[in-house]
Design a protein around this motif. Sequence first.
Motif, short mmCIF file in Angstrom:
data_model
loop_
_atom_site.label_atom_id
_atom_site.label_comp_id
_atom_site.label_asym_id
_atom_site.label_seq_id
_atom_site.Cartn_x
_atom_site.Cartn_y
_atom_site.Cartn_z
N SER A 153 0.82 -1.02 -0.08
CA SER A 153 0.01 0.22 0.08
C SER A 153 0.75 1.39 -0.04
CB SER A 153 -0.93 -0.07 1.31
OG SER A 153 -1.97 -0.99 1.01
N GLN A 188 -7.33 0.53 -0.88
CA GLN A 188 -7.50 -0.21 0.00
C GLN A 188 -8.51 -0.03 1.11
OE1 GLN A 188 -4.16 -1.92 2.32
NE2 GLN A 188 -5.26 -3.70 2.99
N ASP A 236 -5.50 -1.51 -4.95
CA ASP A 236 -4.93 -1.99 -3.89
C ASP A 236 -6.06 -3.04 -3.21
OD1 ASP A 236 -3.57 -2.67 -1.56
OD2 ASP A 236 -3.08 -0.75 -0.92
N GLU A 237 -5.97 -4.26 -3.17
CA GLU A 237 -6.99 -5.20 -2.38
C GLU A 237 -8.67 -4.66 -2.51
OE1 GLU A 237 -6.00 -6.61 1.39
OE2 GLU A 237 -3.70 -6.05 1.34
MG LIG Z 1 -2.05 -2.80 2.23
#
Ligand SMILES: [Mg+2]
Lengths: 248, 434
Positions: A41, A85, A170-171
Motif C-alpha cells: 500500500s 485499500q 489495492d486489495e
Molecule cells: Mg495494504
Amino acid sequence: MLEIKDLHAGVDGTEIVKGISLSVNKGEVHAIMGPNGSGKSTLAKILSGHPAYEATSGEIIFDGKNLLEMDAEERSLAGVFMGFQYPVEVPGVNNAEFLRMAHNARRVKAGEEEVDPLDFDELLSEKMKMLGMEKKYKERNLNDGFSGGEKKKNEILQMAILEPKLSLLDETDSGLDIDALRIVSEGVNKLRSENNALILITHYQRLLDYIKPDFVHVLSQGKIVKSGDKALAIELESQGYDWVTTAD
Amino acid sequence: MSETIVESTEETAFLDLHKKFVEENKSSSALSAIHESALSRFEMLGFPHSKHEMYTYVNTKKLAATTFAVSNPSAKIDLIEKHIYSGCENSCLVFVNGVLDRSLSKLKDIESSVKISSLEEKSDTDTLLESVENENDVFACLTNAFCSDVTVVEVPDKGQVAVPIQALFVSTGNTSLPEMHSPRLLWKVGKLAEVKVIEKFVGMQEGYFTNMVEDWRVAEGAGVVLTQVQSDPFGAWNFHKTRVHIKRNARFHSANASSGSVLVHNHFEVRLEEEGAEVILNGVSVLKGKEQVHNFIRIHHEAPQCISHQHFKNVINDEGRSSFDGTVIVNQGAQLTSANQLINNLMLSDDCHADNKPNLMIFADDVKCAHGATIGQIDEDQLFYLQTRGLSKKFAKELLTRSFAESIVQTIQFSEVVKELSNTLLKKLEVENV
Ligand SMILES: [Mg+2]
Ligand SMILES: Nc1ncnc2c1ncn2[C@@H]1O[C@H](COP(=O)(O)OP(=O)(O)OP(=O)(O)O)[C@@H](O)[C@H]1O
C-alpha cells in the motif's frame, strides 16, 4: 508507460519501500503480492502522491514525465488511478455529483466540454449497471456509511468513469463477496484495452482467475523478491510466502 | 457601603435613554406595565461583567458603552421587495427599525388564517408580563423595556397556514448615531395548528443594534417550523432571544443561519412543558474577517417523553469567533427523555476561535442523552482522496467546507431560503485562502 527505478520511500523518516524497480507497459496486467506490512500500500500511495509519504531516492517515470514532481491531482489528470485499500468516507459530498466533477475535471484537462448533469447521469447509470450497483448509490454521500464491499465497488465505478491509463487496485477484492468479485472483475476486464495497464495488489489467487496477470511480483520487506508469471501466484497460494521471502 | 444598587455609567446611560423614550412614546397602560417591569429587571441584572454566566464567551463591553438613539420607526425605506422570499409576497410582516409597518406588510394570503394585533387581550399581557418577570438575559430585558409595540401573531386552534409567513426586520442604520431597535413578538399557535415562519434580518447600512425578543406558545399537538436568517452588515449588532413553551405532543423545529457581524448573539430558551413535546434546534454560521456569532441555549425537559435535538455547525476563518454554550436540563420526573446536542466547528485559520460548552444536567434516571463537540480542520485524508480523482486542492477544500455547512442548510424546509443561502452564506467559503 510506467518505469519505477530503484525507488526508496517511507514515512516520517522510516524507510518502507527499499529499492523497487518495476516496468509496466501498455496493455499489461501486473499483480503484486506479499505478506502484510511488506509495503504494497505504501508503494501505491507513493504512486498516487500522498503528501505524508516521501520518496527519498529513485525515480518514477510515467508517460515520459517525472511522476514524483506532480501533485496528486496532476497525476490523476495525467491518467493514473488509485483504487484504495481503505477508501475515505466523505460525508456531505454527494456521490453522483462528485463523480461528475471528477469526470469533468478530466474532460476540461483534455480540452473537452463539461458534461451536464443529465448526460452524465446516463453515463453513470450505464457504468453502475455494469458493476451491479443499485441506483441508490447516486444519492448517497461519497462512501459515507458504505460497507467494505460497497466502497470497493465505488472505487471501480470511479475508475470506470475516469478511464485512466494506469490503474492500481489495492486489495479491491477484499470485502467483495463471491458474486460481487465476479461482477467487478468482469467490469474491470471490460475497461481493459491495449492502451491501458493495470496493477493489482492482492492476497488472493481467486482475483487472478478472473483478471489474468501477465506478471506476478512478490514484495517482501519493501523489495520485490521474486517475479514470475501467473504460475507464481498459484504456487504462492499453495505454499505461502515463506519459500520466496526466506529464499531471498 | 450602602445596599442600594449603584449602576455603572453604562447602565445609567440606558436608564436615561429610557426616560427619553417614555417621554416621546405614549404607551398603553399594558405596555407601560411591561416596560416598568422590564426596567427593574434590567437594573437588577446589570450589564454582564467578566464572569457573567450568560456572556462568558461574549464581550459585550463595547456594545454596553455605545451611545444609542432609540429607533425612528417612521423612517422611509425602499427596495424591500428583494428581501421578500418568493411564496411570501402576500404573507409578509415587515418591521422597520423594530416596529411593524402595516403599510409595507402584505397579508392577503394569511388574513383569514392568522390574527395579527398589538397587545389587546389581557391574557396576552399576562403572558408577556410573566415572560418579562422571569427574564434572565439582560439584553432581552432591554428589549422588553424599549419595545414601542408588541406584535401578537395568533394561529387559532386547528389553523393551517397554507403559506409560510415571513417576518422581515429591516434596519435603516445610522453610522453617526447608532440606533437601537427592539422588535418584540408573541406567537400563539393554537391546538393542532400548523405554521411555518421565516425571519430575516437585514440592514440598509451599518450602525444599529437589533435587539429582538420573541415568545412562542405552542399548544397541544401544534407544529411550528421556524427559520431564522441573519444577514446584517458587519457593523450591526444582532441580539435575538427566542423563548419557546411547548405543550403536549407539539413540535417546534427551527434552523438558524447566521452570517455574523461585529456581534451576533442567539439565545434560545425552550421549555418542553408536557409529555411528548419535541424541539429541534439547528444552526449554521460561516464567519470571516472579525465576524462573530454566539449561541446560548437552555432546554428544559419538564415532562416525560420529550425529545430535543440540537445540531450547530460553524465554519470559521480569519479572526472569526464563535461560541456555543448549551445546557439541557432534564428535570426530576422527566423520564424517557431523549436529548442530544452536537456542535461541530471547522477552523480554517490560525487566528479563528471557537468556545464550546455543551452540558447536560440530568435529574431523572431513565433518559437517553448524548452530547458532543468537535473542533477540527479540513480532513487531510479526504482532501487527498478528492485530489486523487483530479480535483484541484483549492476546489477540493471548497467542496469539503461547503459540504460541512450544507448539511445544516439542507435541513431548512424552504427551498427559496436554501437557494439564497447557497449564494450568500455558502458563497463566503469561496475565497482564495479557503
Ligand atoms: Mg495494504
Ligand atoms: N503512515 C504510516 N506511519 C507509520 N508507519 C506506516 C505508515 N504507513 C505504513 N506504515 C508501515 O509500513 C509498513 C508497510 O505498510 P503497508 O500498508 O504498505 O503494507 P501492505 O503491504 O499494504 O500490508 P497489507 O497486506 O496488510 O495491506 C507497515 O509496517 C506499516 O505499519
